[in-house]
Scaffold this motif. Structure first.
Motif: not given
Length: 190
Positions: A1-5, A20-27
Motif C-alpha cells: 500500500i502506497d504511503v502518502n508522504e 506511487y512509492g514517493s512524492f514530488l514537490c511543486r512551487c
C-alpha cells in the motif's frame, strides 16, 4: 500500500504531490524548485527580460511589479507609462500671465512674448516693426512666435512645420533662417 508522504508531515516547502512509492514537490507561480527538489526560491522575473516593464521592473516575492518615473502614470496593463499632462489636470504653478506647456514627465511655464525695440506688439504672439521707423530698415517686418510639441520617437528626418511667403507686398523679398537654438545643428531648412 502506497504511503502518502504529503499527508503526515509535508516534506516540501510549498506544495507536495504524492506519487506511487514517493512524492514530488511543486512551487507556486513566481517560485522555482531548488536543486534539492524540496525547497522553493523566489524567481527574479525582472532578470528574464528588459521588456517586462516600460520603465523599471521591481522583483517581489513570487511576482514583480512595474513603476514609472515621476510625472508619469502606470497604465491599466500594469507595464506601460503615460505622461501626466499637468496643464490639463491644472496641477501646475504658472502665474496667470504665463502659459503652461506640457513636456514629457513635467511642464514648463512660458513667459508671454515681449517685443524688443524697435518692434511693437500686435497681439499675444506677433511683433511688428513699423515701416516709418528708421531702425526697421534692415529688420524683418513681423516676427511670429509659436510654441510646438515635438514628439520623441518620430522617424528622422521629418518635416516639423512649413512656412510660406505671400505676395501681399509686391517687390518684397523673404529670408528664412534659424535665428537661435540650433547650436547642435539638429535642425535644417529646405
Amino acid at each position: 500500500i502506497d504511503v502518502n508522504e504529503c499527508t503526515n508531515e509535508n516534506p516540501c516547502t510549498q506544495t507536495c504531490v504524492n506519487t506511487y512509492g514517493s512524492f514530488l514537490c511543486r512551487c507556486e507561480p513566481g517560485y522555482e524548485l531548488e536543486a534539492d527538489g524540496v525547497n522553493c526560491s523566489d524567481m527574479d522575473e525582472c532578470s528574464f527580460s528588459e521588456f517586462l516593464c516600460q520603465h523599471e521592473c521591481v522583483n517581489g516575492p513570487g511576482s514583480y511589479y512595474c513603476i514609472c518615473p515621476s510625472g508619469y502614470n502606470l497604465l491599466d496593463d500594469s507595464r506601460s507609462c503615460q505622461d501626466i499632462n499637468e496643464c490639463e489636470t491644472r496641477n501646475f504653478t504658472c502665474t496667470p500671465q504665463q502659459t503652461c506647456f506640457n513636456i514629457p514627465g513635467e511642464y514648463k511655464c512660458l513667459d508671454p512674448v515681449r517685443c524688443e525695440e524697435p518692434y511693437i506688439q500686435i497681439n499675444e504672439n506677433r511683433c511688428m516693426c513699423p515701416a516709418e521707423n528708421a531702425g526697421c530698415r534692415d529688420q524683418p517686418f513681423t516676427i511670429l512666435y509659436r510654441v510646438m510639441d515635438m514628439v520623441s520617437g518620430r522617424s528622422v528626418p521629418s518635416d516639423i512645420f512649413q512656412m510660406q511667403a505671400t505676395t501681399r507686398y509686391p517687390g518684397a523679398y523673404y529670408i528664412f533662417q534659424i535665428k537661435s537654438g540650433n547650436e547642435g545643428r539638429e535642425f535644417y531648412m529646405r
